[in-house]
Design an enzyme around this catalytic site. Sequence first.
Site, PDB file in Angstrom:
ATOM      1  N   LYS A  69       0.777  -1.191   0.002  1.00 22.01           N
ATOM      2  CA  LYS A  69      -0.173   0.099  -0.002  1.00 22.01           C
ATOM      3  C   LYS A  69       0.789   1.040  -0.108  1.00 22.01           C
ATOM      4  CE  LYS A  69      -4.491  -0.519   1.716  1.00 22.01           C
ATOM      5  NZ  LYS A  69      -5.269  -0.794   2.931  1.00 22.01           N
ATOM      6  N   ASP A 105     -10.455   3.877   1.558  1.00 23.31           N
ATOM      7  CA  ASP A 105     -10.895   3.213   3.066  1.00 23.31           C
ATOM      8  C   ASP A 105     -11.610   4.054   3.777  1.00 23.31           C
ATOM      9  OD1 ASP A 105      -9.816   0.697   2.387  1.00 23.31           O
ATOM     10  OD2 ASP A 105      -7.721   0.987   3.335  1.00 23.31           O
TER      11      ASP A 105
END
Length: 276
Positions: A69, A105
């Site tokens: 990520k 997210d």
Amino acid sequence: MSTAAPLAGVIGHPVGHSKSPVLHGHWLKRYAIAGHYVALPVEPGHFETVVKTLPLMGFRGVNVTLPHKQTAIEIADRVTDRAALIGAANTLTFRDGRILADNTDGYGFIESIRQTAPDWDPRSGPALVLGAGGASRAVVSALLDAGVQELRIANRTRARAEALRENFGARVRVMDWAVLDRALDGAMTLVNTTSLGMEGQPPLTIDVTRLPDEALVTDIVYAPLETPVLRAAAAAGLRTVDGLGMLLHQAVPGFEQWFGQRPEVDDALRAAVLAS
Ligand code: ATR
């Protein structure tokens, strides 16, 4: 753009546990899109090579999970503000020979609450976020964006909470993990971003009855769906939002960009993912 079947996928290491193929597969079928979404196990040393090659094979983009990520941000040509602030990306889109990195997210977290508890008001009082890892950064960023005026963070390792305050500014207050009860007083939104309560982990033991009656309690853990803290909150008559909704909603922007259809998060999707 190519007329071949659109492709997308999730890159991780390992990636076998990812729910994303089931989730995107459900939407592809539901909207009768002749595309494919696949799990791509890629070792850290090969990440950049793979990502730069995927567009040549018809991939429109990918989700990115552990441990890639942060690297995803480094190799992108353009990074959204929210991804830059969080320091991690979970969604890459390939367009006109460029790699665009986003982090959805926090968006997924807020949308999940809004769908389950539409009258939730981020301005109604302080929010308390437990944990200061990667997931916490996304949640903190989204809560501040949504208008939370006082954001309390408590973390076992205090220095990580302090680092979040440095990053996110004056609305953040670092609380002491050892005296959590005090942090609960008056908190209108409680979020667990720690791994406590996850299958195989000890439960998060806090006294949720200290929260105001109108407080909302949410957990980003979704296995089990009802974590001990959510069960205690429901028993105390508080509103609860489980962690599955965040997982489902964070996938929406990617699917829309890659396959050209804004997908819906509904009970059928929840059931499909839970059954997998
Ligand atoms: P993620 O990216 O999912 O947030 P992470 O960065 O590993 O994962 O963060 C896990 C979080 O759970 C951290 O806030 C961690 O606290 P520390 O920063 O002190 O490690 C928290 N956590 C994990 N196990 C815990 C435990 N037994 N008690 C309290 N907090 C715990």
